[in-house]
Design a protein around this motif. Structure first.
Motif, PDB file in Angstrom:
ATOM      1  N   ARG A  23      19.589  -2.182 -12.790  1.00 30.06           N
ATOM      2  CA  ARG A  23      19.212  -3.486 -12.451  1.00 30.06           C
ATOM      3  C   ARG A  23      18.554  -3.932 -11.441  1.00 30.06           C
ATOM      4  O   ARG A  23      18.417  -3.073 -10.449  1.00 30.06           O
ATOM      5  CB  ARG A  23      20.602  -4.249 -12.362  1.00 30.06           C
ATOM      6  N   ASN A  59      20.613 -10.410 -19.495  1.00 29.97           N
ATOM      7  CA  ASN A  59      20.679  -8.895 -19.699  1.00 29.97           C
ATOM      8  C   ASN A  59      22.210  -8.572 -19.971  1.00 29.97           C
ATOM      9  O   ASN A  59      23.019  -8.757 -18.991  1.00 29.97           O
ATOM     10  CB  ASN A  59      20.473  -8.087 -18.534  1.00 29.97           C
ATOM     11  N   TRP A  61      23.675  -5.767 -20.557  1.00 32.05           N
ATOM     12  CA  TRP A  61      24.062  -4.406 -20.106  1.00 32.05           C
ATOM     13  C   TRP A  61      24.776  -3.815 -21.049  1.00 32.05           C
ATOM     14  O   TRP A  61      25.912  -3.362 -20.847  1.00 32.05           O
ATOM     15  CB  TRP A  61      24.785  -4.727 -18.577  1.00 32.05           C
TER      16      TRP A  61
END
Length: 308
Positions: A23, A59, A61
């Motif tokens: 990130r 995002n 993830w």
């Protein structure tokens, strides 16, 4: 030497790390703005407009699915980049994309390739990176799409990305020149050799010198060439550019980087630019973004040249 003139420049940020393995690249556009990118170009007498940031999905993830992480989100962000770059090119402006991670080059370069086809220009892509980014879902160790943009642009990858600009392949392998390469996965190495990617890796640069390597990479440019520079800050040695997600020791140093940028500027052919993988979360202060801005100034004609 006569200073090249530049078209008006449109900067836009793409604040996502959806294609990366760490990130933080989503903060890159703001880091580059804080480092004074717009002011630096205005100071060079260039007509610059900052269009702000593009919008796209968060995002999620998640882990890889079918060999790709976050494919739907990667496609959405790249479509936004494609559309933004296409608009600027159609208006005779130079798109400068502030990433974000390097997967976004699929959209920016697909737009430039379409523009070249429409205007009869010859495309040359100078890929400044520690990595060849020629992975596929079959050989990727991670599924991170920021390791795949060159392959996708050359027609190797999932249809939503290879067909993003409506022309498959978007580019030819012969249109790429890669400088600063020093980290290539074993299967990826076999793939780039099979496809004949033109790579100036760090060993070659050490052997012949940066000047000769860049001369070869820029050979054949003329008034019909559109030169796209895709500048991943991990091409730089991490001792001077720590703020990036995939640092690799043995990168190009400050003097070499300035030489690359000044030699590109000397061609007068720069038509579009990506600045990607600035990760302010991993940086020391904002040093990597500040260095990137310094180098981009040289790309736009700031020269250390003291001799005729």
């Amino acid at each position: 030497m006569q200073q090249p003139s530049y078209p008006p420049v449109s900067i836009f940020g793409v604040p996502t790390d959806v294609g990366a393995g760490r990130r933080g690249a989503s903060m890159g556009p703001e880091g580059l703005r804080v480092a004074g990118l717009v002011e630096a170009l205005l100071g060079r007498g260039i007509d610059v407009v900052d269009r702000g940031d593009l919008k796209g999905p968060k995002n999620p993830w998640l882990g890889p699915a079918g060999g790709y992480r976050h494919l739907d989100e990667v496609v959405a962000w790249n479509r936004a980049v494609l559309e933004a770059s296409t608009v600027e090119l159609a208006q005779g402006r130079m798109p400068v994309m502030l990433g974000g991670d390097h997967c976004l080059a699929i959209g920016s370069i697909a737009a430039v390739a379409n523009h070249c086809r429409a205007t009869g220009k010859t495309l040359r892509v100078l890929w400044l990176d520690a990595h060849t980014d020629f992975n596929t879902s079959q050989i990727t160790p991670s599924g991170n799409v920021h390791g795949m943009p060159v392959a996708c642009l050359c027609g190797i990858g999932p249809e939503p990305l290879t067909g993003l600009g409506g022309h498959v392949p978007a580019t030819r392998v012969s249109e790429f020149r890669q400088i600063g390469i020093r980290s290539v996965d074993p299967d990826e190495k076999r793939l780039v050799k099979t496809h004949g990617l033109d790579i100036y890796d760090m060993r070659y640069i050490d052997e012949v010198g940066m000047r000769a390597a860049v001369q070869q990479a820029l050979d054949g440019l003329d008034e019909t060439t559109h030169l796209h520079v895709s500048f991943d800050v991990d091409v730089l040695d991490p001792t001077i550019a720590p703020g990036t997600g995939t640092p690799v020791p043995g990168g190009i140093n400050y003097r070499e980087a300035q030489l690359v940028m000044e030699m590109i500027a000397d061609t007068g052919r720069l038509g579009s630019l990506d600045i990607v993988e600035v990760n302010t979360a991993l940086d020391h202060g904002n040093a990597t973004a500040e260095l990137a801005v310094d180098l981009v100034e040289s790309l736009f004609g700031k020269s250390t040249l003291m001799r005729d």
